[in-house]
Design a protein around this motif. Structure first.
Motif, PDB file in Angstrom:
ATOM      1  N   ALA A 257       0.838  -1.086  -0.008  1.00  0.00           N
ATOM      2  CA  ALA A 257      -0.030   0.033   0.002  1.00  0.00           C
ATOM      3  C   ALA A 257       0.965   1.425  -0.048  1.00  0.00           C
ATOM      4  CB  ALA A 257      -0.860   0.002   1.226  1.00  0.00           C
ATOM      5  N   VAL A 258       1.869   1.002   0.769  1.00  0.00           N
ATOM      6  CA  VAL A 258       2.857   2.234   0.894  1.00  0.00           C
ATOM      7  C   VAL A 258       3.492   2.738  -0.405  1.00  0.00           C
ATOM      8  CG1 VAL A 258       4.622   3.420   2.051  1.00  0.00           C
ATOM      9  CG2 VAL A 258       2.917   2.340   3.374  1.00  0.00           C
ATOM     10  N   ASN A 259       4.013   1.420  -1.220  1.00  0.00           N
ATOM     11  CA  ASN A 259       4.651   1.395  -2.483  1.00  0.00           C
ATOM     12  C   ASN A 259       3.735   2.191  -3.276  1.00  0.00           C
ATOM     13  OD1 ASN A 259       7.081   0.464  -1.214  1.00  0.00           O
ATOM     14  ND2 ASN A 259       6.576  -1.606  -1.819  1.00  0.00           N
ATOM     15  N   GLY A 260       2.343   1.786  -3.136  1.00  0.00           N
ATOM     16  CA  GLY A 260       1.442   2.101  -4.022  1.00  0.00           C
ATOM     17  C   GLY A 260       0.968   3.679  -4.262  1.00  0.00           C
ATOM     18  N   ILE A 261       1.334   4.572  -3.041  1.00  0.00           N
ATOM     19  CA  ILE A 261       0.885   5.794  -2.871  1.00  0.00           C
ATOM     20  C   ILE A 261       1.192   6.565  -3.957  1.00  0.00           C
ATOM     21  CG2 ILE A 261       1.156   8.037  -1.488  1.00  0.00           C
ATOM     22  CD1 ILE A 261       1.418   6.225   0.995  1.00  0.00           C
ATOM     23  N   PRO A 262       2.471   6.825  -4.656  1.00  0.00           N
ATOM     24  CA  PRO A 262       2.642   7.529  -6.018  1.00  0.00           C
ATOM     25  C   PRO A 262       1.614   7.256  -6.897  1.00  0.00           C
ATOM     26  CG  PRO A 262       4.801   6.484  -5.055  1.00  0.00           C
ATOM     27  CD  PRO A 262       3.780   6.043  -4.310  1.00  0.00           C
ATOM     28  N   LYS A 263       1.205   5.726  -7.167  1.00  0.00           N
ATOM     29  CA  LYS A 263       0.252   5.510  -8.353  1.00  0.00           C
ATOM     30  C   LYS A 263      -0.986   6.308  -7.816  1.00  0.00           C
ATOM     31  CE  LYS A 263      -2.120   1.814 -10.812  1.00  0.00           C
ATOM     32  NZ  LYS A 263      -2.377   0.666 -11.127  1.00  0.00           N
TER      33      LYS A 263
END
Ligand code: 7TS
Length: 400
Positions: A257-263
């Motif tokens: 989820a944290v890795n997905g924040i930019p997307k």
């Protein structure tokens, strides 16, 4: 029929790699993580990794505590009821401040303390942009306030609250500060040290983890009475054999989820804005909250002259679109909805507030489909409601 899921603020699908990470912990690595043999130590490693993943996702320090719970409802209840026990029943303070747009997991717990134990609770209203501001908290806080509990982002509107400033106000008065960050994780950066919160609640199923597991963050030096007394798991704060597969799943999910924040803040925000622009072309509609002050995935759109249940029914049964309405339509209900009341929706006309919440998996194709079908449903329902009004007016005229 095509199916599109735009109710991600209610729950999300479990990411396939999360399922993959969980599976061995059901069948191969099933030891009790607190047992001393190898079966235990291998599951213990999985739990330790999940703890690291949660700590790093919210930038907790090594001295802070993160305790796994069953959901955010449990985390919120724990904070509120233990603050009552520790600081109100057995302490000098007697007052809690929260907002009237918190999730029932907070509101009902506060109302329980109010009715059962006479605790004074202040429910702050949101302003016309759907926000509770720090200066409003300052107007109501006193040295008798034990806890301020304000969510990080609202589940209905997506509006983000200034919790860093609110936490500072709480601390100036010696009160503790809790935030329900359920709708923030995976959508906004959440840094507990920067925000300086004492407690933070989360729930894995809101960010593509499994249902039935959540967590409560507690700042170092702040101790709550244990939730469950027993075999001393989780530092004695919440005893009971750990739900290893779900904890492992939550760890993996929060990392993704944290890795997905930019997307979320680029592609998904673009899709959300595209949908919002298109739906606002419908006359007599508005969206609650400024676009840049909301989580990038959420729209709460108010549509005049359409009945909420009918709209959800059309979207679901005719078009396979899952949306939500926490908010209501008829005037009696409208008054009961603090969000719509605050933004000044007129109580004498039917308003529907439909929540559309995207996820990092929502596609352009899905958004285009929803735009088309949503407009179709509004036109159909408005036509029905205006022909009904005409017939009613004619019938009234005939009786005079
Ligand atoms: N807090 C917030 C802000 C939430 O949005 C929810 C769930 C909860 C707490 C409770 O989470 P749980 O995992 O303990 O159930 N919100 C919603 C919603 O908006 N529609 O369905 C559930």
């Amino acid at each position: 029929m095509k199916r599109v899921y735009l109710d991600n603020n209610a729950t999300t699908k479990v990411d396939e790699s999360v399922v993959e990470a969980m599976l061995p912990y059901f069948t191969e690595m099933y030891g009790n993580p607190n047992s001393l043999h190898k079966f235990g130590s291998e599951t213990h490693k999985g739990v330790a990794k999940a703890i690291d993943q949660v700590y790093s996702a919210i930038n907790a320090s090594d001295d802070d505590d993160v305790v796994f719970t069953s959901c955010a409802t449990e985390s919120n209840n724990w904070v509120i009821k233990s603050v009552w026990l520790d600081a109100i029943k057995n302490g000098e303070r007697d007052h809690i401040i929260t907002t009237d747009v918190e999730h029932p997991a907070t509101l009902s717990a506060c109302k329980f303390l109010e009715s059962e134990f006479g605790v004074r609770v202040t429910y702050l209203p949101v302003n016309s942009k759907g926000v509770v501001e720090a200066h409003t908290v300052k107007d109501f806080i006193t040295k008798k306030t034990a806890l301020v509990s304000v969510m990080m982002a609202n589940n209905e509107t997506g509006v983000i609250f200034p919790i860093k400033e609110i936490a500072e106000v709480a601390h100036q008065y010696g009160a503790m500060f809790h935030t329900d960050a359920v709708q923030a994780i995976g959508k906004l950066p959440v840094d507990v040290q920067d925000l300086n919160v004492d407690f933070l609640s989360m729930s894995a199923h809101k960010f593509h983890g499994p249902k039935g597991v959540g967590a409560l963050y507690m700042k170092s030096g702040i101790k709550l009475s244990p939730l469950l007394h027993g075999g001393s798991q989780m530092g004695g704060l919440r005893s009971g054999t750990l739900n290893t597969p779900y904890i492992v799943g939550m760890g993996k999910a929060i990392e993704l989820a944290v890795n997905g924040i930019p997307k979320m803040n680029s592609e998904i925000r673009r899709l959300r804005d595209k949908m919002e622009d298109a739906l606002l072309e419908l006359p007599d509609t508005f969206v609650v909250g400024d676009r840049d002050s909301r989580t990038p995935n959420t729209i709460l759109i108010s549509i005049r002259g359409v009945e909420g249940e009918g709209m959800l029914w059309d979207l679901d049964k005719k078009f396979g679109i899952a949306a939500a309405t926490g908010s209501a339509c008829a005037s009696e209900d409208l008054e009961a909805n603090p969000v719509l009341e605050a933004i000044g929706a007129e109580a004498d006309l039917a308003h529907t507030a439909i929540r559309l919440s995207l996820s990092r998996y929502t596609t352009e194709d899905e958004v285009d489909y929803v735009i088309e079908k949503f407009k179709e449903a509004v036109s159909r329902l408005r036509a029905i409601s205006s022909s009904y009004s005409t017939v009613k007016a004619q019938n009234i005229a005939k009786t005079h």
